[in-house]
Design an enzyme around this catalytic site. Structure first.
Site, mmCIF file in Angstrom:
data_model
loop_
_atom_site.group_PDB
_atom_site.id
_atom_site.type_symbol
_atom_site.label_atom_id
_atom_site.label_comp_id
_atom_site.label_asym_id
_atom_site.label_seq_id
_atom_site.Cartn_x
_atom_site.Cartn_y
_atom_site.Cartn_z
ATOM 1 N N ARG A 286 14.058 8.099 -35.312
ATOM 2 C CA ARG A 286 12.887 7.482 -35.946
ATOM 3 C C ARG A 286 12.585 6.096 -35.376
ATOM 4 O O ARG A 286 11.522 5.519 -35.645
ATOM 5 C CB ARG A 286 13.113 7.386 -37.461
ATOM 6 C CG ARG A 286 14.140 6.350 -37.862
ATOM 7 C CD ARG A 286 14.633 6.536 -39.286
ATOM 8 N NE ARG A 286 13.641 6.232 -40.298
ATOM 9 C CZ ARG A 286 13.561 5.073 -40.955
ATOM 10 N NH1 ARG A 286 14.416 4.089 -40.679
ATOM 11 N NH2 ARG A 286 12.651 4.889 -41.882
ATOM 12 N N TRP B 159 18.967 -6.499 -32.048
ATOM 13 C CA TRP B 159 20.398 -6.524 -31.739
ATOM 14 C C TRP B 159 20.894 -5.194 -31.203
ATOM 15 O O TRP B 159 21.890 -5.145 -30.467
ATOM 16 C CB TRP B 159 21.204 -7.024 -32.933
ATOM 17 C CG TRP B 159 21.625 -6.006 -33.973
ATOM 18 C CD1 TRP B 159 20.840 -5.180 -34.685
ATOM 19 C CD2 TRP B 159 22.973 -5.788 -34.424
ATOM 20 N NE1 TRP B 159 21.594 -4.452 -35.563
ATOM 21 C CE2 TRP B 159 22.911 -4.798 -35.427
ATOM 22 C CE3 TRP B 159 24.209 -6.329 -34.104
ATOM 23 C CZ2 TRP B 159 24.039 -4.335 -36.095
ATOM 24 C CZ3 TRP B 159 25.342 -5.872 -34.770
ATOM 25 C CH2 TRP B 159 25.252 -4.876 -35.746
ATOM 26 N N ASP B 160 20.209 -4.086 -31.508
ATOM 27 C CA ASP B 160 20.555 -2.800 -30.889
ATOM 28 C C ASP B 160 20.539 -2.901 -29.367
ATOM 29 O O ASP B 160 21.370 -2.309 -28.675
ATOM 30 C CB ASP B 160 19.553 -1.726 -31.313
ATOM 31 C CG ASP B 160 19.566 -1.432 -32.796
ATOM 32 O OD1 ASP B 160 19.831 -0.281 -33.171
ATOM 33 O OD2 ASP B 160 19.289 -2.350 -33.586
ATOM 34 N N ASN C 117 12.500 -8.460 -35.673
ATOM 35 C CA ASN C 117 13.446 -7.383 -35.941
ATOM 36 C C ASN C 117 13.219 -6.205 -34.984
ATOM 37 O O ASN C 117 14.148 -5.618 -34.445
ATOM 38 C CB ASN C 117 13.264 -6.953 -37.393
ATOM 39 C CG ASN C 117 14.279 -5.939 -37.873
ATOM 40 O OD1 ASN C 117 14.553 -5.870 -39.061
ATOM 41 N ND2 ASN C 117 14.829 -5.117 -37.007
ATOM 42 N N GLN D 222 16.427 -10.781 -36.205
ATOM 43 C CA GLN D 222 17.707 -10.122 -36.401
ATOM 44 C C GLN D 222 18.774 -11.027 -35.828
ATOM 45 O O GLN D 222 18.476 -12.048 -35.217
ATOM 46 C CB GLN D 222 17.735 -8.731 -35.727
ATOM 47 C CG GLN D 222 17.639 -7.584 -36.705
ATOM 48 C CD GLN D 222 17.848 -6.219 -36.048
ATOM 49 O OE1 GLN D 222 17.778 -6.068 -34.834
ATOM 50 N NE2 GLN D 222 18.085 -5.204 -36.864
ATOM 51 N N ARG E 162 9.081 -3.792 -48.012
ATOM 52 C CA ARG E 162 9.051 -3.567 -46.570
ATOM 53 C C ARG E 162 8.110 -2.408 -46.254
ATOM 54 O O ARG E 162 8.158 -1.366 -46.911
ATOM 55 C CB ARG E 162 10.455 -3.242 -46.049
ATOM 56 C CG ARG E 162 11.456 -4.372 -46.157
ATOM 57 C CD ARG E 162 12.866 -3.859 -45.856
ATOM 58 N NE ARG E 162 13.288 -2.878 -46.848
ATOM 59 C CZ ARG E 162 14.205 -1.935 -46.635
ATOM 60 N NH1 ARG E 162 14.792 -1.830 -45.454
ATOM 61 N NH2 ARG E 162 14.527 -1.082 -47.599
ATOM 62 N N GLY F 26 20.907 -6.615 -39.790
ATOM 63 C CA GLY F 26 21.267 -5.438 -39.005
ATOM 64 C C GLY F 26 22.127 -4.466 -39.791
ATOM 65 O O GLY F 26 22.266 -3.315 -39.395
ATOM 66 N N ASP G 119 21.675 -2.832 -42.796
ATOM 67 C CA ASP G 119 20.829 -2.452 -43.930
ATOM 68 C C ASP G 119 21.155 -1.014 -44.349
ATOM 69 O O ASP G 119 20.681 -0.093 -43.706
ATOM 70 C CB ASP G 119 19.352 -2.616 -43.593
ATOM 71 C CG ASP G 119 19.001 -2.111 -42.195
ATOM 72 O OD1 ASP G 119 19.872 -2.014 -41.314
ATOM 73 O OD2 ASP G 119 17.822 -1.796 -41.978
ATOM 74 N N GLU H 210 24.047 7.908 -34.239
ATOM 75 C CA GLU H 210 23.931 6.491 -34.595
ATOM 76 C C GLU H 210 25.222 5.955 -35.193
ATOM 77 O O GLU H 210 25.620 4.821 -34.935
ATOM 78 C CB GLU H 210 22.787 6.328 -35.594
ATOM 79 C CG GLU H 210 22.562 4.912 -36.076
ATOM 80 C CD GLU H 210 21.567 4.839 -37.225
ATOM 81 O OE1 GLU H 210 20.974 3.776 -37.423
ATOM 82 O OE2 GLU H 210 21.389 5.851 -37.932
ATOM 83 N N GLU I 107 19.275 4.987 -46.202
ATOM 84 C CA GLU I 107 17.877 5.289 -46.518
ATOM 85 C C GLU I 107 17.291 6.446 -45.710
ATOM 86 O O GLU I 107 16.204 6.913 -46.023
ATOM 87 C CB GLU I 107 17.014 4.047 -46.265
ATOM 88 C CG GLU I 107 17.364 2.851 -47.130
ATOM 89 C CD GLU I 107 16.467 1.673 -46.842
ATOM 90 O OE1 GLU I 107 15.745 1.255 -47.753
ATOM 91 O OE2 GLU I 107 16.475 1.169 -45.702
#
Length: 907
Positions: free
Chosen positions: A263, A270-271, A307, A318, A388, A420, A422, A606, A625
């Site tokens: 997604r 930061w990824d 972000n 981030q 958000r 980061g 969340d 992930e 989420e």
């Protein structure tokens, strides 16, 4: 042309939009302002820009107000910042008005917008809050992008889409692209919903387009190993430079970049650092450098790295890994990387330290917190206090379960996304319930380790530039921040680095994988490193690697999940302090879990459940989420780095998972020849003049070989009269043996004992078969066909004896000198093998069907010798040479017209 100066941030908030108090410090007013502002057009229109955040209000008595931050004379704000509204309240008499930034002098060399901001800053440069970024200045009017989030631009419609759950994933609504200007679309929506047959789902389907995505449904092919998967995914996850799309929330980036996957179809802050690890390992330096440039371009345009590259992420950033990205790039490009990106490094620091000179002890403003003893620390913050956009219905539901003002809950949820993590129990007051989130009250380990690293990087860059004063200043500040890290975030009782609640003045006592961050950045003392190693080994190390925290809350950044960034930072951190065995153990466990899952699923994920001893092809239950995402940028990058650093551990893991290690077959050449490009060296070789021989060589005339009999080295007798050829009958033609087949009986008057010899009948059969089934042509020109021999008379001894016996061929010459000796007669003798291709002399036999003779070294088999005056096919042997390998009745495998079976393998 330098950007227009920005109006200073007002010292006090407008009376009509007072902000809530946070620990004695006035928080900025809600950035979306009034309802009229939420429906305002972009800054390019005549509507004034929204009111920016106010400067902090002192927590001290009212008689000693704190002056607002003043901008240095050499600093100018980002070019895209919209000016403050004309009706902004003037500075009061008790609060000095900030200095108006001056236009910098024309530089001698072209500079980026970040370079135009000037040299070192004390962190007091006014950084615009999110709503001040209402449009991208400097672009043509047709390309001006509204930088407000969709929840503001499509106020009312966006909320209705979330409440109706039109999309399974709420983020899809924030990424969807309207087909017309938002103001026109809202007007159309308000009219359409009044109709009794109105369908919101149909309206959305008609007016919104989902952005094109490369669906990450990448499945491993049967012959693809894990390294090939990672290499192939770089192309799947890469995105070319963006083209601005009207009304899209995507922030266009000028260079190619890599997205995480699933997604997450945009660049994330930061990824990207951990993704770059893999690009560095694969030596994709150009792509890695382009990603750093994309980060710098966002700093130049927006004053910080958001972000992610979406308008709804602009209100926050981030964890600041930009300085580490420059470190990684410098590993290849050298010191020029620090000098090139020094302006952006400085702007990054200014963003995180905005307001530091005006925050009183015990107060906070945006990301800055000043402790009671005057020490400066940092917290996470978001300039908005609304749900958000990417999780709009979820945030509304979360706030509904809280007794606090919903704006506080929304801001803490947003600040939690900036971490980061969340979400995690680290941010929850009760450790379990998301509605108790209080991120803005916490000083996190990662953020307060990365800020001093950013200061160290600035010190190094200024030293390279020759600015010794600023180099010394930032080096001193970095050491002060490291000391503060030890003082506030080291928990002696837990023997680990723990987040600190600055409102309560105490540690949260929640152990997490973030405790390795000071080791990763080499900011821990040897004693602290030893304690952390023992704590991690005892409490966080599980069968599949390190868990995020000790707690199980249902949030994705808690047990039982492990994440690639935590494993990477732990391994590197412990290596730097000499705990190599522990680092190797963590790497081995993590690689075993990731590669073991790949063995079952064919994808990298992930996150992973690292507690369960059973490896799930889905990676675990996930939590959080959204469902488990595949791809995945930072997992790919760090796994490749660990595999390269720990080859022995990798070998053990791959031996247990052979499907993840099978070699990929190379295609046989040529392949894709039309797309192969010629390099300069090749072109130069083709441009060389052709070599001409003088005089040109003359090819010699070939000499035709003389006729000879098989099995004899002497030429045929000149007195022998060639017989008249006999025309084969239909039955003879049908009876001709196939290539390599068994010999067939003779017909039309042929004696039944003629198998295995070349009489007139079977010679014509072979010739007929060769005419219908041609054999491969030899290299040299075929010799003329020898004349056929006459049939023996019916009363000849051939009726009772083999054709090659003395009674049949009284005039036959003796065997060749190198021929094999004659074998004694047996009921069914086999022919004697001929050494190294010599002619074979079969043994006498009364058997009607002698077998073909196998040759040595795998050559073609030779049948029994024929009588003198007969030939074995179209191409006789040269004079004095054996006829091995000739086509015809030599028994060669695959030759047409052979009278013997295929030759067996040579032993």
């Amino acid at each position: 042309m330098p950007p227009a100066p920005q109006a200073p941030i007002p010292a006090t908030p407008p009376a009509q939009t007072p902000g809530p108090e946070v620990s004695g410090t006035a928080a900025p007013a809600p950035q979306d302002g009034t309802a009229a502002h939420e429906n305002a057009a972009p800054a390019a229109a005549s509507t004034p820009a929204p009111t920016p955040a106010p400067a902090p209000v002192s927590a001290a008595p009212a008689q000693a107000p704190t002056p607002a931050p003043a901008a240095p004379a050499t600093a100018t704000p980002p070019a895209n910042v919209a000016p403050a509204p004309d009706n902004a309240p003037p500075a009061t008499a008790s609060t000095p008005a900030p200095q108006t930034p001056q236009t910098p002098q024309t530089p001698q060399t072209p500079q980026t917008p970040a370079q135009e901001r000037g040299a070192a800053s004390s962190g007091t440069t006014p950084i615009p809050p999110a709503d001040a970024l209402s449009s991208v200045a400097g672009l043509p009017a047709a390309l001006t992008q509204d930088l407000r989030p969709p929840s503001i631009v499509l106020d009312g419609l966006f909320q209705a889409i979330g409440e109706a759950h039109i999309y399974t994933d709420a983020k899809t609504a924030a990424d969807a692209i309207p087909d017309e200007a938002p103001a026109d679309l809202l007007a159309e929506y308000k009219l359409a919903r009044l109709r009794p047959d109105f369908s919101l789902k149909d309206f959305v389907a008609q007016h919104f387009t989902l952005p094109e995505r490369k669906t990450v449904s990448y499945q491993r092919s049967p012959d693809e190993n894990v390294r090939d998967y990672i290499s192939g995914m770089w192309e799947v996850l890469s995105r070319p430079p963006d083209t601005q799309v009207a009304y899209s929330s995507l922030l266009a980036l000028p260079y190619t970049y890599v997205v995480p996957g699933g997604r997450f179809s945009e660049l994330y802050y930061w990824d990207s650092y951990f993704t770059m690890i893999g690009l560095y390992e694969n030596q994709k330096i150009d792509l890695m450098r382009d990603m750093v440039r994309d980060m710098a371009s966002m700093i130049d345009r927006y004053g910080h790295i958001p972000n992610g590259s979406r308008t709804y992420y602009l209100s926050r950033s981030q964890v600041p890994f930009f300085s580490l990205m420059v470190d990684l790039l410098a590993m290849h490009d050298g010191q020029v990387a620090y000098l090139t990106f020094l302006p952006e490094l400085q702007a990054e620091y200014d963003y995180w330290m905005d307001g530091q000179d005006s925050v009183p002890p015990g107060g906070a403003y945006r990301h800055v917190v000043r402790m009671p003893d005057g020490t400066l620390m940092n917290r996470h913050w978001d300039d908005r206090d609304t749900p958000r956009d990417e999780s709009y219905p979820q945030d509304i539901a979360t706030a509904a379960h809280s007794d606090r003002p919903k704006e506080e809950v929304y801001r803490d949820l947003r600040a939690g996304s900036e971490t980061g993590w969340d979400f995690s129990s680290r941010w929850l007051a009760d450790g379990r319930t998301l509605s108790t989130i209080h991120t803005t009250e916490l000083l996190t380990v990662e953020l307060n380790s990365l800020i001093p690293h950013l200061q160290q990087t600035l010190a190094h860059a200024y030293d390279l530039k020759g600015d010794k004063e600023n180099a010394a200043r930032y080096a001193r500040m970095a050491q002060e921040r490291i000391d503060a890290l030890h003082r506030f975030l080291w928990d002696e009782r837990r023997a680990a680095f723990i987040d600190y609640d600055w409102k309560k003045g105490e540690s949260t006592s929640i152990l997490s994988g973030a405790t390795v961050m000071p080791l990763f950045l080499q900011m821990a003392t040897p004693e602290q490193a030893k304690a952390v190693a023992e704590t991690v080994r005892k409490n966080l190390l599980k069968v599949g690697g390190l868990i995020a925290t000790e707690r199980t809350s249902g949030q994705q950044w808690d047990a039982p999940n492990g994440w690639a960034p935590l494993q990477w930072m732990a391994v590197k951190g412990f290596n730097q302090y000499g705990y190599d065995a522990l680092a190797s153990d963590i790497a081995a466990r993590w690689m075993g879990r990731v590669i073991g899952t790949y063995e079952k699923s064919g994808v990298l994920l992930e996150k992973y459940d690292v507690v369960n001893p059973y490896i799930s092809p889905k990676g675990g239950k996930g939590g959080g989420e959204y469902p488990m995402q595949i791809g995945f940028g930072w997992t790919n990058g760090t796994l490749l780095g660990l595999m390269n650093r720990y080859p022995q551990n990798t070998r053990v893991v791959l031996d247990r998972n052979p499907a993840a290690d099978q070699p990929s077959p190379e295609p046989l050449p040529p392949m894709n020849a039309y797309n192969v490009q010629s390099d300069a060296e090749t072109l130069s070789r083709y441009s060389q003049p052709a070599v001409t021989l003088t005089p040109p060589p003359v090819a010699p005339t070939p000499t035709l070989p003389q006729m000879s009999t098989v099995g004899a080295s002497a030429p045929s007798s000149p007195n022998m009269v060639p017989p008249t050829p006999q025309v084969p009958s239909q039955s003879q033609t049908q009876a001709a043996p196939a290539s390599g087949g068994e010999p067939q009986p003779a017909h039309d008057g042929q004696s039944g004992d003629s198998h295995g010899q070349e009489t007139q009948g079977n010679q014509t059969q072979g010739a007929q078969t060769q005419a219908t089934q041609p054999a491969p042509a030899p290299a040299s020109t075929p010799a003329p066909q020898s004349p056929p021999a006459t049939n023996p008379p019916a009363s000849s001894p051939s009726d009772t004896a083999p054709a090659n016996s003395p009674a049949t061929s009284p005039a036959a010459p003796p065997p060749a000198a190198d021929a094999a000796p004659v074998a004694p007669a047996t009921p069914a003798p086999e022919a004697t093998p001929a050494p190294d291709g010599a002619s074979a002399t079969p043994a006498p036999s009364t058997a009607p069907e002698p077998q073909a003779t196998p040759s040595h070294d795998g050559a073609a088999a030779s049948p029994a010798a024929a009588p003198e005056g007969t030939t074995t096919g179209d191409q006789p042997a040269e004079t004095g040479k054996p006829a091995t390998g000739a086509t015809g009745a030599t028994g060669a495998t695959g030759a047409t017209g052979a009278t013997g079976a295929p030759a067996p393998d040579s032993k």
